[in-house]
Design an enzyme around this catalytic site. Structure first.
Site, PDB file in Angstrom:
ATOM      1  N   LYS A  45     -16.484 -13.256 -34.129  1.00 40.22           N
ATOM      2  CA  LYS A  45     -17.025 -12.012 -33.558  1.00 40.22           C
ATOM      3  C   LYS A  45     -18.399 -12.245 -32.943  1.00 40.22           C
ATOM      4  O   LYS A  45     -18.947 -11.342 -32.321  1.00 40.22           O
ATOM      5  CB  LYS A  45     -17.106 -10.929 -34.626  1.00 40.22           C
ATOM      6  CG  LYS A  45     -15.746 -10.369 -35.021  1.00 40.22           C
ATOM      7  CD  LYS A  45     -15.875  -9.003 -35.616  1.00 40.22           C
ATOM      8  CE  LYS A  45     -14.492  -8.398 -35.791  1.00 40.22           C
ATOM      9  NZ  LYS A  45     -14.539  -6.988 -36.050  1.00 40.22           N
ATOM     10  N   LYS A  47     -21.272 -12.330 -34.260  1.00 36.06           N
ATOM     11  CA  LYS A  47     -22.345 -11.496 -34.802  1.00 36.06           C
ATOM     12  C   LYS A  47     -22.346 -11.630 -36.318  1.00 36.06           C
ATOM     13  O   LYS A  47     -21.326 -11.960 -36.930  1.00 36.06           O
ATOM     14  CB  LYS A  47     -22.193 -10.044 -34.382  1.00 36.06           C
ATOM     15  CG  LYS A  47     -20.911  -9.376 -34.844  1.00 36.06           C
ATOM     16  CD  LYS A  47     -20.832  -7.969 -34.310  1.00 36.06           C
ATOM     17  CE  LYS A  47     -19.486  -7.365 -34.641  1.00 36.06           C
ATOM     18  NZ  LYS A  47     -19.327  -6.052 -34.078  1.00 36.06           N
TER      19      LYS A  47
END
Length: 135
Positions: A45, A47
């Site tokens: 992702k 993040k």
């Protein structure tokens, strides 16, 4: 005994997640839930999760439908199946018919497992919550 498996990040746990876990548990005797590690989330992702893995795993393990929580260190579902046999993997139906999950369905049969797709709860998602928070 039917062993089920499902996974998630569970960074912003909501009623939709609870509904998936409840419906999965209704279809198996023993439910294993893979919670994505911080490193796994960062790798796919791009993040860092707001809530660290240890806390997310503790939240999920406290849910009555969950029999066992394991760290999900990779997105490769077949790898986990090879490490720890389960009979059915429960997953959101948005992946049904995709090239990746069609391949998983074929590969899983070689190990005596299958995928069952569960519909999401209408009107709620982590993306929607994130948008509301960020305003």
């Amino acid at each position: 005994m039917i062993i089920g498996y499902t996974t998630g990040v569970y960074d912003m746990f909501h009623i939709g997640h609870l509904n998936i876990l409840r419906r999965a548990k209704e279809k198996c005797d023993y439910l294993i839930v893979g919670v994505s590690t911080d490193e796994c989330v960062e790798s796919y992702k791009h993040k860092t999760p707001i809530i660290p893995y240890e806390q997310r795993a503790a939240i999920v393990s406290a849910i009555k439908y969950v029999d066992e929580v394991v760290p999900q260190t990779t997105m490769d579902k077949l790898e986990f199946l090879k490490q720890r046999h389960f009979d059915v993997m429960f997953h959101g139906d948005e992946w049904k018919g995709t090239e990746l999950y069609n391949k998983y369905e074929k590969d899983f049969t070689q190990y005596g497992a299958r995928i069952e797709y569960l519909s999401h709860t209408e009107g709620i998602s982590s993306t929607m919550l994130r948008e509301k928070i960020n305003g």
